[in-house]
Motif scaffolding. Structure first.
Motif, PDB file in Angstrom:
ATOM      1  N   GLU A   1      -9.750  -3.573   2.430  1.00  0.00           N
ATOM      2  CA  GLU A   1      -8.316  -3.851   2.387  1.00  0.00           C
ATOM      3  C   GLU A   1      -7.703  -3.486   3.734  1.00  0.00           C
ATOM      4  O   GLU A   1      -7.981  -2.433   4.293  1.00  0.00           O
ATOM      5  N   SER A   2      -6.859  -4.399   4.264  1.00  0.00           N
ATOM      6  CA  SER A   2      -6.273  -4.181   5.568  1.00  0.00           C
ATOM      7  C   SER A   2      -5.344  -2.985   5.547  1.00  0.00           C
ATOM      8  O   SER A   2      -4.627  -2.732   4.583  1.00  0.00           O
ATOM      9  N   GLN A   3      -5.366  -2.270   6.672  1.00  0.00           N
ATOM     10  CA  GLN A   3      -4.464  -1.138   6.812  1.00  0.00           C
ATOM     11  C   GLN A   3      -3.093  -1.569   7.301  1.00  0.00           C
ATOM     12  O   GLN A   3      -2.181  -0.753   7.354  1.00  0.00           O
ATOM     13  N   LEU A   4      -2.964  -2.814   7.716  1.00  0.00           N
ATOM     14  CA  LEU A   4      -1.720  -3.352   8.227  1.00  0.00           C
ATOM     15  C   LEU A   4      -1.323  -4.557   7.392  1.00  0.00           C
ATOM     16  O   LEU A   4      -2.172  -5.406   7.092  1.00  0.00           O
ATOM     17  N   VAL A   5      -0.064  -4.646   7.027  1.00  0.00           N
ATOM     18  CA  VAL A   5       0.413  -5.738   6.189  1.00  0.00           C
ATOM     19  C   VAL A   5       1.653  -6.358   6.817  1.00  0.00           C
ATOM     20  O   VAL A   5       2.689  -5.688   6.940  1.00  0.00           O
ATOM     21  N   GLU A   6       1.540  -7.633   7.211  1.00  0.00           N
ATOM     22  CA  GLU A   6       2.673  -8.340   7.801  1.00  0.00           C
ATOM     23  C   GLU A   6       3.497  -9.027   6.716  1.00  0.00           C
ATOM     24  O   GLU A   6       2.976  -9.386   5.656  1.00  0.00           O
ATOM     25  N   SER A   7       4.765  -9.237   7.034  1.00  0.00           N
ATOM     26  CA  SER A   7       5.653 -10.006   6.167  1.00  0.00           C
ATOM     27  C   SER A   7       6.757 -10.600   7.023  1.00  0.00           C
ATOM     28  O   SER A   7       6.924 -10.216   8.186  1.00  0.00           O
TER      29      SER A   7
ATOM     30  N   GLY B   1      -7.515 -13.182  12.851  1.00  0.00           N
ATOM     31  CA  GLY B   1      -8.126 -13.821  11.706  1.00  0.00           C
ATOM     32  C   GLY B   1      -9.532 -13.376  11.344  1.00  0.00           C
ATOM     33  O   GLY B   1     -10.154 -13.967  10.457  1.00  0.00           O
ATOM     34  N   LEU B   2     -10.025 -12.342  11.979  1.00  0.00           N
ATOM     35  CA  LEU B   2     -11.396 -11.893  11.704  1.00  0.00           C
ATOM     36  C   LEU B   2     -11.463 -10.796  10.655  1.00  0.00           C
ATOM     37  O   LEU B   2     -12.553 -10.365  10.277  1.00  0.00           O
ATOM     38  N   GLY B   3     -10.307 -10.316  10.215  1.00  0.00           N
ATOM     39  CA  GLY B   3     -10.295  -9.310   9.166  1.00  0.00           C
ATOM     40  C   GLY B   3     -10.797  -7.950   9.596  1.00  0.00           C
ATOM     41  O   GLY B   3     -11.294  -7.179   8.781  1.00  0.00           O
ATOM     42  N   LEU B   4     -10.655  -7.637  10.875  1.00  0.00           N
ATOM     43  CA  LEU B   4     -11.139  -6.345  11.369  1.00  0.00           C
ATOM     44  C   LEU B   4     -10.212  -5.215  10.938  1.00  0.00           C
ATOM     45  O   LEU B   4      -9.041  -5.437  10.601  1.00  0.00           O
ATOM     46  N   ASP B   5     -10.786  -4.015  10.956  1.00  0.00           N
ATOM     47  CA  ASP B   5      -9.943  -2.844  10.730  1.00  0.00           C
ATOM     48  C   ASP B   5      -8.846  -2.822  11.779  1.00  0.00           C
ATOM     49  O   ASP B   5      -9.033  -3.252  12.910  1.00  0.00           O
ATOM     50  N   HIS B   6      -7.701  -2.285  11.415  1.00  0.00           N
ATOM     51  CA  HIS B   6      -6.561  -2.160  12.326  1.00  0.00           C
ATOM     52  C   HIS B   6      -5.953  -3.506  12.693  1.00  0.00           C
ATOM     53  O   HIS B   6      -5.285  -3.624  13.723  1.00  0.00           O
ATOM     54  N   TRP B   7      -6.211  -4.524  11.869  1.00  0.00           N
ATOM     55  CA  TRP B   7      -5.573  -5.827  11.987  1.00  0.00           C
ATOM     56  C   TRP B   7      -4.991  -6.221  10.626  1.00  0.00           C
ATOM     57  O   TRP B   7      -5.585  -5.916   9.581  1.00  0.00           O
ATOM     58  N   GLY B   8      -3.832  -6.899  10.665  1.00  0.00           N
ATOM     59  CA  GLY B   8      -3.296  -7.433   9.434  1.00  0.00           C
ATOM     60  C   GLY B   8      -3.911  -8.779   9.103  1.00  0.00           C
ATOM     61  O   GLY B   8      -4.698  -9.334   9.881  1.00  0.00           O
TER      62      GLY B   8
ATOM     63  N   ASP C   1       3.794  -3.349   8.033  1.00  0.00           N
ATOM     64  CA  ASP C   1       3.701  -2.038   7.390  1.00  0.00           C
ATOM     65  C   ASP C   1       2.405  -1.381   7.833  1.00  0.00           C
ATOM     66  O   ASP C   1       1.325  -1.854   7.490  1.00  0.00           O
ATOM     67  N   ALA C   2       2.532  -0.315   8.601  1.00  0.00           N
ATOM     68  CA  ALA C   2       1.359   0.404   9.108  1.00  0.00           C
ATOM     69  C   ALA C   2       1.227   1.768   8.455  1.00  0.00           C
ATOM     70  O   ALA C   2       0.557   2.656   8.999  1.00  0.00           O
ATOM     71  N   SER C   3       1.846   1.932   7.284  1.00  0.00           N
ATOM     72  CA  SER C   3       1.877   3.251   6.654  1.00  0.00           C
ATOM     73  C   SER C   3       0.503   3.726   6.205  1.00  0.00           C
ATOM     74  O   SER C   3       0.302   4.920   5.983  1.00  0.00           O
ATOM     75  N   ARG C   4      -0.457   2.800   6.081  1.00  0.00           N
ATOM     76  CA  ARG C   4      -1.810   3.203   5.670  1.00  0.00           C
ATOM     77  C   ARG C   4      -2.702   3.577   6.846  1.00  0.00           C
ATOM     78  O   ARG C   4      -3.851   3.973   6.669  1.00  0.00           O
ATOM     79  N   LEU C   5      -2.165   3.445   8.070  1.00  0.00           N
ATOM     80  CA  LEU C   5      -2.956   3.798   9.240  1.00  0.00           C
ATOM     81  C   LEU C   5      -3.165   5.304   9.322  1.00  0.00           C
ATOM     82  O   LEU C   5      -2.228   6.069   9.131  1.00  0.00           O
ATOM     83  N   ASP C   6      -4.376   5.689   9.654  1.00  0.00           N
ATOM     84  CA  ASP C   6      -4.661   7.114   9.849  1.00  0.00           C
ATOM     85  C   ASP C   6      -4.221   7.565  11.229  1.00  0.00           C
ATOM     86  O   ASP C   6      -3.779   8.683  11.415  1.00  0.00           O
ATOM     87  N   ASP C   7      -4.381   6.667  12.207  1.00  0.00           N
ATOM     88  CA  ASP C   7      -4.081   7.008  13.594  1.00  0.00           C
ATOM     89  C   ASP C   7      -2.804   6.309  13.999  1.00  0.00           C
ATOM     90  O   ASP C   7      -2.759   5.100  14.114  1.00  0.00           O
ATOM     91  N   ASP C   8      -1.750   7.071  14.200  1.00  0.00           N
ATOM     92  CA  ASP C   8      -0.488   6.464  14.618  1.00  0.00           C
ATOM     93  C   ASP C   8      -0.159   6.802  16.059  1.00  0.00           C
ATOM     94  O   ASP C   8       0.992   6.743  16.469  1.00  0.00           O
ATOM     95  N   GLY C   9      -1.182   7.117  16.843  1.00  0.00           N
ATOM     96  CA  GLY C   9      -0.933   7.513  18.213  1.00  0.00           C
ATOM     97  C   GLY C   9      -1.258   6.464  19.248  1.00  0.00           C
ATOM     98  O   GLY C   9      -1.427   6.786  20.411  1.00  0.00           O
ATOM     99  N   THR C  10      -1.354   5.211  18.836  1.00  0.00           N
ATOM    100  CA  THR C  10      -1.742   4.175  19.779  1.00  0.00           C
ATOM    101  C   THR C  10      -0.684   3.081  19.851  1.00  0.00           C
ATOM    102  O   THR C  10       0.261   3.054  19.080  1.00  0.00           O
TER     103      THR C  10
END
Length: 120
Positions: free
Chosen positions: A1-7, A104-111, A23-32
Motif C-alpha cells: 500500500e502506497s505511503q502517499l495518496v494524491e487527490s 507509475g511504477l508503484g515504488l515506495d515513497h510514490w503515490g 497525504d504523506a501522513s503514513r511516511l516514516d521519514d519526513d525529513g526529505t
C-alpha cells in the motif's frame, strides 16, 4: 500500500484551476524533499515542482508563474495549486519523496497518481 495518496485531480477547461493534495501522513521519514511529477500519455515522467523541508521551491519552466507548491508539515500534506491550466498540462500527477523519475511504477515513497485533464 502506497505511503502517499494524491487527490484533487479532475477535468477542467483551459484557463481553469485545480488544487492537488498529497497525504504523506503514513511516511516514516519526513525529513526529505517532496516532489510533484507528471506523466502525459505516451510521455516521459517529468519533475514538475519540488519543495525542501525549509520551504525552498523549484518549478520546471513550463509551469513557472502558474503552479505553486506548498506543504503543511504538521499535517504531513503536500499541495500543488495549478492555475491558468493548459491542455499540455494534461497528465497523471504523482507526489513522491525521491528523485528517481519513477512515475507509475508503484515504488515506495510514490503515490498512485491523480489524473488531470485540461480541455481546450
Amino acid at each position: 500500500e502506497s505511503q502517499l495518496v494524491e487527490s484533487g485531480g479532475g477535468s477542467v477547461e483551459a484557463g481553469g484551476s485545480l488544487r492537488l493534495s498529497c497525504d504523506a501522513s503514513r511516511l516514516d521519514d519526513d525529513g526529505t524533499d517532496m516532489i510533484w511529477y507528471r506523466q502525459a500519455p505516451g510521455g516521459e515522467c517529468e519533475l514538475v515542482s519540488s519543495i525542501t523541508k525549509d520551504g525552498r521551491t523549484f518549478y520546471t519552466g513550463s509551469v513557472k508563474g502558474r503552479f505553486t507548491i506548498s506543504q503543511d508539515s504538521a499535517k504531513k500534506m503536500l499541495f500543488l495549486q495549478m492555475n491558468s491550466l493548459k491542455p499540455e498540462d494534461t497528465a497523471v500527477y504523482y507526489c513522491a519523496q525521491d528523485y528517481t523519475l519513477s512515475c507509475g511504477l508503484g515504488l515506495d515513497h510514490w503515490g498512485q497518481g491523480t489524473q488531470v485533464t485540461v480541455s481546450s
